[in-house]
Write a protein that holds these residues in place. Sequence first.
Motif, PDB file in Angstrom:
ATOM      1  N   SER A  41       0.881  -1.068   0.066  1.00 22.90           N
ATOM      2  CA  SER A  41       0.178  -0.194  -0.222  1.00 22.90           C
ATOM      3  C   SER A  41       1.270   1.368  -0.583  1.00 22.90           C
ATOM      4  N   ALA A  42       0.473   2.222  -0.260  1.00 23.05           N
ATOM      5  CA  ALA A  42       1.544   3.782   0.051  1.00 23.05           C
ATOM      6  C   ALA A  42       1.321   3.997   1.269  1.00 23.05           C
ATOM      7  N   THR A  47      -2.698   8.374   0.607  1.00 29.42           N
ATOM      8  CA  THR A  47      -3.777   8.016  -0.262  1.00 29.42           C
ATOM      9  C   THR A  47      -4.917   9.284   0.271  1.00 29.42           C
ATOM     10  N   GLU A  74       1.586   4.127  -3.679  1.00 32.26           N
ATOM     11  CA  GLU A  74       2.355   3.484  -4.053  1.00 32.26           C
ATOM     12  C   GLU A  74       3.897   3.012  -5.076  1.00 32.26           C
ATOM     13  N   PHE A 137      -3.426  -1.719  -5.194  1.00 24.36           N
ATOM     14  CA  PHE A 137      -4.419  -0.688  -5.329  1.00 24.36           C
ATOM     15  C   PHE A 137      -5.092  -0.090  -7.276  1.00 24.36           C
ATOM     16  N   ARG A 151     -11.402   2.069  -2.348  1.00 24.40           N
ATOM     17  CA  ARG A 151      -9.961   2.066  -1.420  1.00 24.40           C
ATOM     18  C   ARG A 151     -10.053   1.030  -0.602  1.00 24.40           C
ATOM     19  N   GLY A 152      -8.479   0.626   0.234  1.00 26.40           N
ATOM     20  CA  GLY A 152      -8.492  -0.488   0.403  1.00 26.40           C
ATOM     21  C   GLY A 152      -8.101  -1.631  -0.297  1.00 26.40           C
ATOM     22  N   GLY A 153      -7.823  -1.257  -1.257  1.00 23.63           N
ATOM     23  CA  GLY A 153      -7.898  -2.046  -2.567  1.00 23.63           C
ATOM     24  C   GLY A 153      -6.668  -3.148  -3.027  1.00 23.63           C
ATOM     25  N   SER A 154      -5.411  -2.528  -2.577  1.00 22.60           N
ATOM     26  CA  SER A 154      -4.332  -3.256  -2.106  1.00 22.60           C
ATOM     27  C   SER A 154      -4.462  -4.706  -1.909  1.00 22.60           C
ATOM     28  N   ASP A 155      -5.727  -4.538  -0.762  1.00 25.11           N
ATOM     29  CA  ASP A 155      -6.370  -6.482  -0.771  1.00 25.11           C
ATOM     30  C   ASP A 155      -6.245  -7.118  -1.705  1.00 25.11           C
TER      31      ASP A 155
HETATM   32  N1  ASP Z   1      -3.349   3.129  -0.547  1.00 23.57           N
HETATM   33  C1  ASP Z   1      -4.817   2.659  -0.839  1.00 23.57           C
HETATM   34  C2  ASP Z   1      -5.765   3.182  -0.156  1.00 23.57           C
HETATM   35  O1  ASP Z   1      -5.121   4.406   1.010  1.00 23.57           O
HETATM   36  C3  ASP Z   1      -4.975   1.195  -0.873  1.00 23.57           C
HETATM   37  C4  ASP Z   1      -4.609   0.542  -0.074  1.00 23.57           C
HETATM   38  O2  ASP Z   1      -3.980   1.162   1.750  1.00 23.57           O
HETATM   39  O3  ASP Z   1      -5.162  -0.618   0.331  1.00 23.57           O
HETATM   40  O4  ASP Z   1      -6.998   3.350   0.255  1.00 23.57           O
END
Ligand code: ASP
Length: 428
Positions: A41-42, A47, A74, A137, A151-155
Motif C-alpha cells: 500500500s501507500a 492516499t 504506491e 490498488f 479504497r483499501g484495494g491493495s488487499d
Molecule cells: N492506498 C490505498 C488506500 O489507502 C489502497 C490500500 O491501502 O489498500 O485506500
Amino acid sequence: MARIVMKFGGTSVADIDRIRNVAKHVKREIDGGNQVAVVLSAMSGTTNQLIEWTREASPMHDAREYDAIVASGEQITIGLLSVILQSMGINARSWLGWQIPIKTSNIHGAARIEDIDGTEIIKRMQNESQVAVIAGFQGLASDGRITTLGRGGSDTTAVAIAAAIKADICDIYTDVNGVYTTDPRIVPNAKKLNRISYEEMLEMASLGAKVLLTRSVELAMIHKVRLAVRSSFEDPETARPTRDSDFTNLTTGISNHPGTLVCDEDEIMEQELVSGITYSKDEAKVTLVNISDKPGISARIFTPLSEANINVDMIVQNVSEDGKYTNMTFTVPEGDLDKALKVIEDNADNIGYEKILSATSIVKISVIGVGMRSHAGVAAKMFETLAKKGINIIAITTSEIKVSVLIDAEYIELAVRALHTAYDLDVN
Ligand code: ASP
Ligand code: ADP
Ligand code: MG
C-alpha cells in the motif's frame, strides 16, 4: 518450499524504518527458501492527502486524472522497498500496475481486476530468485489509462496476484495479528481466531470488519487462494519462515499459521455458533412520513433508487393505523445519502409523502456465524441483550449466517461489548 504473496498495508510501510522492517520479513522468507512476491500500500495517510489535494485543485475533477494522482502513493513505497532489499543483497524489482500489466475495467476510481499475466513474475522468481515488489490498488484500463480499485484495494491486488502466480498462500500483514471476534480497538479482550471460513469472512468484511476488503475475500473464494492475516509488528527476525505445513493438511490438525487462516468451512474443527461481531458506521437512514398504504408504493420508492445504482439495505414499513397512511424507513450507504434524497425528491409526485427525514447518526451492528444455520436463538439473544441495555432497535435484517440491527450511533461500543460477552466470545 512455498510460493507466497506478502501484502503490507499503510501502517506497515508508514516510514523508512517500517519499510526496513518489511524488508526483514521478506528476507526471512527468502532465506527460508520461499519464492516471494510483495504487494504494498501507500504510506498511511498518503492516499488521503492525495485525494484531498485533488479535491482542492478542482472539486469536479476528471476521474482519469484522479486515478493518475491517487495511484502515485504506491509508486513511492515499492521503489523504497526495492532499494532497501537490493541493499541487503536481495534481487528485487518494483512493478507498477501497467508494467505487469494488471488489466482492469474502465471504471475509474472503482475498477475491477480483469486479468493478470503472471508469467514474467514466475519466470524471474524461478530463474533469478527475484522478488517482485508490486504496487497495490492500481491497474491499467483498456483505454491505456491508470485505474485505481477503490479504497483499501491493495488487499484485492494481493489476492489477484496470488491467483495469477499460483501462490500457495497470500499473507496480509497488518497492524493486528489476525482476525478477531470483533474489532480489538473496541473490545480489548476480543479473541483471535485461528481459522475462519471464507463465507464468514466475506460477511464480516462486508458488514464492517475492515481488516480485509470484501472484494479480496470474494476473489480468494472464487480462485481458491489460501488467505491469511498476520502482523507486520511481530519480530521479523524471531518469526520462523513459512512452511507448507502451515496451511496444508488442515483437517488433520491445528494450523501452524501464526495469524488467522481463511479456509473452507469443513477445515474448521470447532465451529462456534457466532464467530464474529461487526459494526458499520457507513449507514444513513431515510424516513418517508405519511406515504399511502397501498399496493405498488414500495416499487415507486425503490425502483428509482435501484435505477440510480443506490444500494438499499434495511427496510422497515410501519403498520398503518388508519389503513391509509404509513411511514417507510430504509438505509443507504452514507456516501449515497444526498443522491438518494435527490432521487426521492425528483419522484415526489409519483410516490406521494408528507415529508422526508434523514439521519447519519446510526450504526449497523451484525452477528455472524455459520452455526446459525443449524441453531435457533441467535437473533433472540441479540434482541434480549440490547433490550437489557436499553438500546432501541430501529431496523433488522437477517440472512442464513448473520443478523444485523440498526441502532443509534451513541450506543456502538456498549452494544458491541454487551453482545461480545453475551455470545461468550470474551477472552477470560
Ligand atoms: N492506498 C490505498 C488506500 O489507502 C489502497 C490500500 O491501502 O489498500 O485506500
Ligand atoms: P492496513 O492498513 O494494513 O490495510 P486496515 O486498517 O485496513 O490495515 O485493517 C486493520 C484494522 O482492522 C485493525 O487495526 C483493526 O482495528 C481493524 N479491524 C476491524 N475489525 C477487525 C477484526 N474483526 N479483526 C481484526 N481487525 C479488525
Ligand atoms: Mg486495509
